[in-house]
Design a protein around this motif. Structure first.
Motif, PDB file in Angstrom:
ATOM      1  N   LYS A 182       3.074   0.351  -5.044  1.00 15.95           N
ATOM      2  CA  LYS A 182       2.138  -0.150  -4.109  1.00 15.95           C
ATOM      3  C   LYS A 182       1.622  -1.387  -4.629  1.00 15.95           C
ATOM      4  CE  LYS A 182       0.681   4.422  -2.521  1.00 15.95           C
ATOM      5  NZ  LYS A 182      -0.195   5.384  -1.859  1.00 15.95           N
ATOM      6  N   THR A 183       2.347  -2.305  -5.553  1.00 17.91           N
ATOM      7  CA  THR A 183       1.761  -3.339  -5.670  1.00 17.91           C
ATOM      8  C   THR A 183       1.793  -4.407  -4.669  1.00 17.91           C
ATOM      9  OG1 THR A 183       4.040  -3.834  -6.595  1.00 17.91           O
ATOM     10  CG2 THR A 183       2.369  -3.464  -8.170  1.00 17.91           C
ATOM     11  N   LEU A 188      -0.048  -0.852   5.067  1.00 19.63           N
ATOM     12  CA  LEU A 188       0.423  -1.029   3.549  1.00 19.63           C
ATOM     13  C   LEU A 188      -0.251   0.082   2.760  1.00 19.63           C
ATOM     14  CD1 LEU A 188       1.174  -4.527   2.767  1.00 19.63           C
ATOM     15  CD2 LEU A 188       2.620  -2.770   2.646  1.00 19.63           C
ATOM     16  N   ARG A 227     -10.616 -12.249   1.147  1.00 17.67           N
ATOM     17  CA  ARG A 227     -10.506 -11.130   0.149  1.00 17.67           C
ATOM     18  C   ARG A 227     -10.630 -11.888  -1.258  1.00 17.67           C
ATOM     19  NH1 ARG A 227      -6.731  -9.563   3.909  1.00 17.67           N
ATOM     20  NH2 ARG A 227      -5.099 -10.300   2.903  1.00 17.67           N
ATOM     21  N   LYS A 228     -10.517 -13.203  -1.319  1.00 20.96           N
ATOM     22  CA  LYS A 228     -10.267 -13.849  -2.519  1.00 20.96           C
ATOM     23  C   LYS A 228     -11.939 -13.829  -3.162  1.00 20.96           C
ATOM     24  CE  LYS A 228      -6.573 -16.552  -2.007  1.00 20.96           C
ATOM     25  NZ  LYS A 228      -5.699 -17.697  -1.756  1.00 20.96           N
ATOM     26  N   ILE A 272      -3.426   0.371  -9.598  1.00 18.85           N
ATOM     27  CA  ILE A 272      -2.375  -0.150  -9.118  1.00 18.85           C
ATOM     28  C   ILE A 272      -1.822  -1.297 -10.222  1.00 18.85           C
ATOM     29  CG2 ILE A 272      -0.637  -1.096  -7.527  1.00 18.85           C
ATOM     30  CD1 ILE A 272      -2.423   0.461  -5.485  1.00 18.85           C
ATOM     31  N   TYR A 331       1.979  -3.013 -12.171  1.00 18.67           N
ATOM     32  CA  TYR A 331       3.076  -3.197 -12.661  1.00 18.67           C
ATOM     33  C   TYR A 331       3.665  -2.368 -13.956  1.00 18.67           C
ATOM     34  CZ  TYR A 331       3.749  -6.500  -8.996  1.00 18.67           C
ATOM     35  OH  TYR A 331       3.653  -7.245  -7.401  1.00 18.67           O
ATOM     36  N   ILE A 391      -3.056 -14.664  -7.953  1.00 19.96           N
ATOM     37  CA  ILE A 391      -3.183 -14.432  -6.528  1.00 19.96           C
ATOM     38  C   ILE A 391      -4.660 -15.240  -6.027  1.00 19.96           C
ATOM     39  CG2 ILE A 391      -3.421 -12.752  -4.572  1.00 19.96           C
ATOM     40  CD1 ILE A 391      -1.161 -11.102  -6.317  1.00 19.96           C
ATOM     41  N   LYS A 392      -5.638 -14.673  -6.921  1.00 17.94           N
ATOM     42  CA  LYS A 392      -6.869 -15.277  -6.491  1.00 17.94           C
ATOM     43  C   LYS A 392      -7.191 -16.771  -6.696  1.00 17.94           C
ATOM     44  CE  LYS A 392      -9.095 -10.623  -7.052  1.00 17.94           C
ATOM     45  NZ  LYS A 392      -9.771 -10.574  -5.710  1.00 17.94           N
ATOM     46  N   ARG A 405       0.537  -3.720  -1.657  1.00 22.42           N
ATOM     47  CA  ARG A 405      -0.526  -3.539  -1.029  1.00 22.42           C
ATOM     48  C   ARG A 405      -1.753  -4.218  -1.993  1.00 22.42           C
ATOM     49  NH1 ARG A 405      -2.718   2.454   0.158  1.00 22.42           N
ATOM     50  NH2 ARG A 405      -3.482   2.300  -1.888  1.00 22.42           N
ATOM     51  N   GLN A 406      -1.572  -4.123  -3.280  1.00 24.45           N
ATOM     52  CA  GLN A 406      -2.583  -4.662  -4.157  1.00 24.45           C
ATOM     53  C   GLN A 406      -2.479  -6.220  -4.027  1.00 24.45           C
ATOM     54  OE1 GLN A 406      -4.884  -2.526  -5.857  1.00 24.45           O
ATOM     55  NE2 GLN A 406      -5.754  -4.717  -6.123  1.00 24.45           N
ATOM     56  N   ASN A 407      -1.266  -6.554  -4.026  1.00 26.88           N
ATOM     57  CA  ASN A 407      -1.220  -8.202  -3.908  1.00 26.88           C
ATOM     58  C   ASN A 407      -1.968  -8.696  -2.448  1.00 26.88           C
ATOM     59  OD1 ASN A 407       2.391  -8.819  -5.264  1.00 26.88           O
ATOM     60  ND2 ASN A 407       0.481  -8.175  -6.089  1.00 26.88           N
ATOM     61  N   LEU A 408      -1.852  -7.866  -1.596  1.00 28.38           N
ATOM     62  CA  LEU A 408      -2.487  -8.225  -0.083  1.00 28.38           C
ATOM     63  C   LEU A 408      -3.920  -8.179  -0.685  1.00 28.38           C
ATOM     64  CD1 LEU A 408      -2.064  -8.426   2.757  1.00 28.38           C
ATOM     65  CD2 LEU A 408      -2.747  -6.017   2.955  1.00 28.38           C
ATOM     66  N   ILE A 409      -4.312  -7.078  -1.194  1.00 22.30           N
ATOM     67  CA  ILE A 409      -5.828  -6.758  -1.306  1.00 22.30           C
ATOM     68  C   ILE A 409      -6.380  -7.878  -2.205  1.00 22.30           C
ATOM     69  CG2 ILE A 409      -7.345  -5.330  -2.392  1.00 22.30           C
ATOM     70  CD1 ILE A 409      -5.994  -2.948  -1.426  1.00 22.30           C
ATOM     71  N   ASP A 410      -5.613  -8.378  -2.911  1.00 18.93           N
ATOM     72  CA  ASP A 410      -6.226  -9.366  -4.118  1.00 18.93           C
ATOM     73  C   ASP A 410      -6.289 -10.693  -3.425  1.00 18.93           C
ATOM     74  OD1 ASP A 410      -6.610  -7.601  -6.053  1.00 18.93           O
ATOM     75  OD2 ASP A 410      -4.513  -7.874  -7.106  1.00 18.93           O
ATOM     76  N   GLY A 411      -5.573 -10.994  -2.184  1.00 19.42           N
ATOM     77  CA  GLY A 411      -5.690 -12.230  -1.485  1.00 19.42           C
ATOM     78  C   GLY A 411      -4.741 -12.729  -0.955  1.00 19.42           C
ATOM     79  N   LEU A 412      -3.313 -12.263  -1.013  1.00 17.48           N
ATOM     80  CA  LEU A 412      -2.173 -12.863  -0.521  1.00 17.48           C
ATOM     81  C   LEU A 412      -2.398 -12.377   0.763  1.00 17.48           C
ATOM     82  CD1 LEU A 412       0.762 -12.520  -2.760  1.00 17.48           C
ATOM     83  CD2 LEU A 412      -0.760 -14.297  -2.613  1.00 17.48           C
ATOM     84  N   ALA A 414      -5.175  -4.075   4.419  1.00 20.38           N
ATOM     85  CA  ALA A 414      -3.939  -3.250   4.150  1.00 20.38           C
ATOM     86  C   ALA A 414      -3.637  -2.506   5.464  1.00 20.38           C
ATOM     87  CB  ALA A 414      -4.035  -2.368   2.827  1.00 20.38           C
ATOM     88  N   LEU A 464      -9.984  -4.123   3.890  1.00 17.74           N
ATOM     89  CA  LEU A 464      -9.171  -4.856   2.898  1.00 17.74           C
ATOM     90  C   LEU A 464      -8.174  -5.406   3.478  1.00 17.74           C
ATOM     91  CD1 LEU A 464     -10.021  -2.810  -0.379  1.00 17.74           C
ATOM     92  CD2 LEU A 464     -10.887  -4.837   0.235  1.00 17.74           C
TER      93      LEU A 464
END
Lengths: 294, 261
Positions: free
Chosen positions: B89-90, B261, A73-74, A84, A86, A101-102, B92-99, A53, A51
């Motif tokens: 850890k957001t 991350l 990843r999209k 995870i 906010y 993001i997607k 990392r999640q932002n990265l996983i989601d596609g950024l 990371a 993924l």
């Protein structure tokens, strides 16, 4: 069959520790692919690399035959390690961020909230959700934009039986719609119930992978007991049966080619062994797992 | 870019701690001008006449000095926002989601750019208003004298926020990063500067450059009873400020690119 994911000798070192050691995975479209291994076996590290990371130390992987690009990843919805969010934002606000993001229209947020049945709580802060709700919300986030692939890391970890049943039901529904799902789990039962394919890893090494039935094995196991365990064991060995375990005189026995329960019974009786317990058992994944990881 | 901005906005605006710190920052800025106002009454008026702190254009030297110090508060806001992304850890999640990692960096760069822009704008407008209020006779061109200094303030602000952002990215935890940030600004820089380097590099170290190099402390102005003050930006601290901005942001980018991350 179209290949969704391929890895080649994927490896991750942390200093002297090898967390993932040269793993080759092969995931085809439409499969529900379980990565099975005990805690600390390298499942999350593997998914982390897939993924983006975690940087692999060596080896490579390719999604959709297009390499490691960030754009891939999209097309993937993923949860790594645990849900995870906010914590100060509501579920809906969190999903809106994921949607942005997607590059998915915001109206999709309501659709995924309905799938996981969280529409009623969508405006509460994520910090107030129970663990089960967080898992469902994370799955909702993963479903945004209707991705081709879902990656779920221990999706039922820490849930009560009802929560586990709900999540598994959800996974089956999604799988039925033809999506490819990659699930990491330390629960054999989960993999057996949900997955079509399985890879077994331990200490970062890939021990086996294939169709669940292949790994599970069609092999029949017999439970056998008699009044003379020592004589029975000797007799079984002479008949080329493999004695797997011996629980106080109850033997778990694998049969050689061409032999079945009744022919074994006949031979034992002919040789003077009167057995008082005989039960056919399909080899369970648990036994395969213990065998593979032994 | 627009997408990254929107995402940052959705993340930050509902965040209470962010709004509170932001309001505290603006209150402190305003308070510094009100303290000036108390100097305008009675004895204060005499003092002000003596040192001309609130006279135009000296008010810029006083106000920008305070604003530069208050960049520490803005820096703490930046540290909270960025280290949260690590502790939740957001990131990392932002990265996983596609950024991608560049976008993760750019979104933080956008954050500090916008904070710098907002704060520069607020400082500039409130400075102009305070200048006019305290000096009703001043013309618009009087008020605009020395306004090149506001550009210096923007550089100092961006540099300080770049430093805060780097500390948050390196240390990942808000408490730790805040303490290191403040210790670095106060005792550590002095120890490094005066102790180890024997004062030889005053003009080159980041804290000296960002907090008293680009916008000079108004000590000279007080000592000379308001006759002498910084009227222009010196090229050396401005250059050093820009070098540090480049360095801090390069390091932030490098770490985000390279670290797992």
């Amino acid at each position: 069959m179209e290949t969704i994911l391929n890895t080649a000798a994927l490896t991750k070192h942390y200093g002297p520790i090898t967390a993932v050691n040269g793993i080759d995975l092969h995931v085809e479209r439409g499969s529900v692919y379980g990565i099975l291994g005990p805690n600390g076996s390298g499942k999350t590290t593997t998914l982390g690399m897939l993924l983006g990371a975690i940087h692999p130390s060596s080896g490579s992987f390719s999604w959709f035959g297009k390499g490691t690009g960030d754009e891939n990843r999209k097309r993937i919805g993923a949860i790594l390690e645990h849900p995870i969010f906010y914590p100060y934002l509501s579920g809906a606000q969190n999903l809106r961020i994921t949607a942005r993001i997607k590059g998915v229209p915001e109206k999709d947020v309501d659709r995924v909230l309905q799938i996981v049945e969280l529409s009623a709580r969508k405006n509460s802060p994520a910090a107030t959700y129970s663990l089960g709700m967080k898992q469902r919300m994370a799955i909702a986030a993963a479903l945004l934009g209707d991705p081709e692939v879902l990656v779920l890391d221990e999706p039922t970890n820490g849930l009560d039986p009802q929560g586990i049943a709900e999540i598994r039901g959800l996974i089956r529904e999604v799988a039925a719609s033809g999506k490819t799902i990659l699930i990491a789990s330390h629960l054999l039962d989960e993999v057996e119930k949900v997955c079509t394919h399985v890879a077994v890893i331990k200490n970062g090494n890939l021990l086996a992978q294939g169709h669940v039935n292949e790994i599970l094995g069609d092999e029949q196991l017999l439970e056998i007991a008699s009044a003379d365990p020592a004589g029975l064991k000797l007799q079984l060995e002479q008949l080329h049966c493999s004695v797997r375990s011996d629980e106080s005189g109850l033997f778990l026995v694998g049969l050689p080619e061409g032999m079945d329960a009744s022919s074994l019974n006949k031979k034992l009786v002919e040789s003077g062994q009167a057995i008082h317990h005989l039960r056919v058992r399909k080899k369970k994944l648990e036994e395969s797992f213990l065998e593979i990881t032994a | 870019m627009k997408k990254l901005l929107q995402i940052e906005w959705i993340k930050l605006w509902p965040y209470k701690a962010f709004r509170i710190l932001f309001i505290v920052y603006f209150l402190l800025l305003g308070l510094s001008l009100l303290i000036g106002r108390s100097l305008n009454n009675g004895e204060g008026e005499e003092l002000n006449k003596l040192f001309k702190i609130l006279s135009v254009p000296n008010i810029w030297n006083y106000y920008l000095f305070v604003a530069v110090l208050l960049n520490i508060v803005l820096g703490i806001i930046v540290i909270f926002v960025i280290s949260n992304e690590y502790s939740f850890k957001t990131m990392r999640q932002n990265l996983i989601d596609g950024l991608n990692r560049n976008q993760l960096f750019v979104s933080k760069l956008l954050l500090i750019s916008i904070l710098t822009f907002l704060s520069t704008l607020v400082v500039y407008i409130s400075g102009l208003i305070a200048g006019k209020v305290y000096n009703p006779d001043a013309t618009f061109s009087d008020l605009l004298e020395r306004n090149v200094l506001i550009g210096g303030y923007a550089i100092a602000c961006f540099g300080t926020l770049s430093m805060a952002s780097l500390f948050a990215i390196i240390l990942k935890r808000s408490g730790l990063a805040t303490i290191v940030f403040i210790l670095f600004i106060f005792p550590l820089d002095v120890i490094l500067n005066q102790g180890l380097l024997k004062g030889c590099c005053n003009d080159y170290l980041p804290v000296s450059v960002l907090f008293k190099g680009i916008i000079e402390w108004p000590g000279n102005m007080i000592r000379s009873f308001g006759e002498e003050a910084q009227t222009a930006l010196a090229w050396l601290p401005v250059t050093m400020g820009l070098v540090y901005i480049g360095l801090f942001n390069f390091l932030s980018w490098f770490i985000i690119r390279r670290r797992d991350l």
